[in-house]
Every structure is written in C-alpha cells, then in structure tokens.
Design an enzyme around this catalytic site. Structure first.
Site, PDB file in Angstrom:
ATOM      1  N   ASP A 142       1.452  -7.199   7.480  1.00 25.28           N
ATOM      2  CA  ASP A 142       1.041  -7.722   6.169  1.00 25.28           C
ATOM      3  C   ASP A 142       1.580  -9.144   5.991  1.00 25.28           C
ATOM      4  OD1 ASP A 142       3.693  -7.145   5.749  1.00 25.28           O
ATOM      5  OD2 ASP A 142       3.410  -6.049   3.879  1.00 25.28           O
ATOM      6  N   SER A 143       2.329  -9.628   7.001  1.00 23.06           N
ATOM      7  CA  SER A 143       2.697 -11.048   7.041  1.00 23.06           C
ATOM      8  C   SER A 143       1.441 -11.915   7.046  1.00 23.06           C
ATOM      9  CB  SER A 143       3.565 -11.354   8.266  1.00 23.06           C
ATOM     10  OG  SER A 143       2.962 -10.862   9.444  1.00 23.06           O
ATOM     11  N   ASP A 186      -0.003  -2.259   9.543  1.00 21.83           N
ATOM     12  CA  ASP A 186       1.164  -2.375   8.663  1.00 21.83           C
ATOM     13  C   ASP A 186       0.758  -1.981   7.243  1.00 21.83           C
ATOM     14  OD1 ASP A 186       3.784  -3.001   8.158  1.00 21.83           O
ATOM     15  OD2 ASP A 186       3.456  -5.168   8.026  1.00 21.83           O
ATOM     16  N   LYS A 219       2.895   1.312  10.429  1.00 20.32           N
ATOM     17  CA  LYS A 219       4.306   0.965  10.168  1.00 20.32           C
ATOM     18  C   LYS A 219       4.499   0.856   8.673  1.00 20.32           C
ATOM     19  CE  LYS A 219       6.016  -3.397  10.508  1.00 20.32           C
ATOM     20  NZ  LYS A 219       6.534  -3.576   9.127  1.00 20.32           N
ATOM     21  N   GLU A 240       7.815   0.102   5.581  1.00 18.39           N
ATOM     22  CA  GLU A 240       9.177  -0.404   5.373  1.00 18.39           C
ATOM     23  C   GLU A 240      10.008   0.595   4.579  1.00 18.39           C
ATOM     24  OE1 GLU A 240       9.038  -4.270   3.528  1.00 18.39           O
ATOM     25  OE2 GLU A 240       7.626  -5.056   5.006  1.00 18.39           O
ATOM     26  N   GLU A 263      14.648  -5.570  11.816  1.00 17.04           N
ATOM     27  CA  GLU A 263      14.401  -7.000  11.588  1.00 17.04           C
ATOM     28  C   GLU A 263      15.663  -7.661  11.044  1.00 17.04           C
ATOM     29  OE1 GLU A 263      10.972  -8.026   9.218  1.00 17.04           O
ATOM     30  OE2 GLU A 263      11.556 -10.132   9.122  1.00 17.04           O
TER      31      GLU A 263
HETATM   32  O1  KIV Z   1       4.199  -8.017   8.370  1.00 20.90           O
HETATM   33  C1  KIV Z   1       4.786  -8.226   9.434  1.00 20.90           C
HETATM   34  O2  KIV Z   1       4.368  -8.994  10.301  1.00 20.90           O
HETATM   35  C2  KIV Z   1       6.025  -7.530   9.636  1.00 20.90           C
HETATM   36  C3  KIV Z   1       6.989  -8.225  10.518  1.00 20.90           C
HETATM   37  C4  KIV Z   1       7.784  -9.182   9.707  1.00 20.90           C
HETATM   38  C5  KIV Z   1       7.812  -7.276  11.211  1.00 20.90           C
HETATM   39  O3  KIV Z   1       6.267  -6.513   9.057  1.00 20.90           O
END
Ligand code: KIV
Length: 288
Positions: free
Chosen positions: A48-49, A87, A117, A119, A186
């Site tokens: 989600d970056s 993500d 993934k 968090e 991270e």
């Molecule tokens: O969104 C993303 O790219 C991430 C990385 C910072 C690990 O979660």
C-alpha cells in the site's frame, strides 16, 4: 516471457530451511513486474506504499481496496511466476475478522495473489488466524508499521529499548501461533531481527532495514532506482539513478520538440507519391 517455475510456498520454506536468502521487492505496475520476473525475484509485494510511490499521497492511509486490486492485477500480468503478496490497505482488515477474510479473499480471487500481508502484532492475531483458516496464507508485519505511523511517532526505528523489543518478540510469537506463514520486520535493530529469526519455528522472517540475519530481504522498488522524489531512506541501497536518467530524457525531449530536432525521419512514416496525388485529386474534386 520468463519460463521459470512458479514460486510456491513450499519452495519458499525450502529456501528458508536450506539457508538460501529469499529475495523480495515491492512492485506496482506491469512493466516493472515484467522486469522483476525476468530478474528472478522470489516474492513481490504490491504494497500500500503505492499510495506514496505511485499516487503521491503523504501516507498510505488513503489507499483503497480498489486501488490495491487494480495495481495487483497489473503486477500479476507482468510477473506470472513470482510469489505475489497483496498488502491489505488501511481499514480493510482492522474492523473485524469478517472484513479481513472478505478483503483477503478479493486479493486471491480478483488479483491471483498467493498470499496477503497485514500490519500489527498480537492484537491482529485473530485476523491472521481467520484469514489462515479460510485457506489464505498470511504474512504479518512488525516494527515500523506505516499504517500506525502516527501512533508510533513517525517513520523511525522501532524496538530500540528492551521493553519495546520484548513486545515485538511477543508479537512475532503471537502471529506465528495464529498461523502466519511469514513476518516482515521493518526497521528494527539487527540483533532483534536475528533473535526473532532464530526463535522462529517455521515462520519465514523477512527484513526491511533490519539487518542481514533474517531469511531474506525486502526493499521498496522506487528506493533502488531513485524513483521517489521526496527522499531515499537510509535502509535502501540505490542500484542506479533511473530518476536522473528519466529527468534528463524528459528535458531533452522538451528541448528537441521546441527546437524542431524531434521527430527525426526514422520516427514517422511517409506516403507514396501516387497515393498522395490521388488524395489531393479527390480533395480538389470535392472542393470544386
Ligand atoms: O506498503 C508497503 O510497501 C509495505 C512495506 C513498507 C513493507 O508495507
């Protein structure tokens, strides 16, 4: 197109057991995915970056499931064989187990992901368990978790002190017990990453800025090539300055269009004299 075998979860576990480092990069679009596939990357994270690297937001919070699905589909088209991880964006899993399972399912069904993934630590273990019970491999994410950047006091090293480090160790165990197949650490100190990796019982531990002693490494693609104009974090290694190459090319294009040196003969097509004469005759006749 690449002819390599599809990277599977058992293949990743084998790498971990054999001590062979696992390679992981973020990716958000088709052409980059194509190149990453050709380079033989093991895992791709559509992070989600992308809210920051692709959409220009100041954080990841505005990113939606629709944004994620669209970019993940493009990445899958470019990288059919990499292990693809979607993500979970902000508020796509926090509210309830049901929300989490439904949105994780969208990544699998609509974007052909291999895993998702999310968090968070022990408090997110029920989400990891529910997603795993639905047959979807789940990766956890501890340390600097960008969706909680405000609560963490910004984008900074996590687990510096023993108390906070112990919490991260406990969180890793909670995620492992809940069925996480992997955990990303991270921006935690290298020794904390090593400790968690040594204590892992079959969970793949990955490092982003957390030192060399994990089962593999993740970097943000844009940081490798100078493609994020706002900053390059210390944890990234720059392998080439594509941003500079692109900027110079753009300046040259602007200059060449303005001074008429672009296009050159090789950049366009002509028409046979007889066809052009016929065209002129037709137009002339119409205008009589
Ligand atoms: O969104 C993303 O790219 C991430 C990385 C910072 C690990 O979660």
């Amino acid at each position: 197109m690449s002819e390599r075998k599809k990277v599977s979860l058992p293949a990743l576990f084998k790498k971990m057991d054999d001590g062979e480092p696992i390679t992981w990069l973020t990716c958000y679009d088709y052409p980059t995915a194509y190149f990453q596939e050709q380079a033989g990357i093991d895992m791709i994270l559509v992070g989600d970056s992308l809210g920051m690297t692709m959409l220009g937001y100041d954080s990841t919070l505005p990113v939606t499931m629709s944004d994620m699905i669209r970019h993940t589909q493009a990445v899958r088209r470019g990288a059919p064989n990499a292990f693809l991880i979607g993500d979970m964006p902000y508020m796509s899993y926090q509210p309830s187990n049901e929300t989490a399972v439904l949105n994780a399912g969208r990544f699998m069904a609509e974007a052909a992901c291999d895993a998702i993934k999310l968090e968070g630590g022990a408090e997110m273990a029920p989400r990891v368990k529910a997603i795993s019970n639905a047959g979807i491999p789940a990766f956890g994410h501890l340390g600097l978790t960008p969706q909680s950047a405000s609560a963490l006091g910004g984008f900074r090293l996590q687990g510096k002190g023993a108390q906070q480090a112990k919490k991260i160790v406990d969180d890793a165990k909670a995620l492992e017990k809940a069925g996480a197949v992997g955990i990303l650490l991270e921006l935690v100190p290298d020794r904390l990453c090593k400790l968690i990796t040594e204590r892992s019982e079959g969970t793949i531990i990955m490092s982003l800025g957390s030192g060399p002693d994990a089962h593999g490494q993740l970097l943000i693609y844009h940081d490798l090539f100078g493609l994020y104009p706002k900053f390059t974090p210390r944890m990234a290694k720059v392998y080439g300055n594509a941003g500079e190459v692109i900027l110079n090319g753009l300046k040259q294009y602007v200059a060449e269009v303005r001074d008429l040196s672009f296009p050159e003969k090789s950049n366009y097509f002509g028409m046979k004299d007889e066809e052009y004469e016929q065209l002129e005759a037709m137009i002339f006749k119409e205008e009589e």
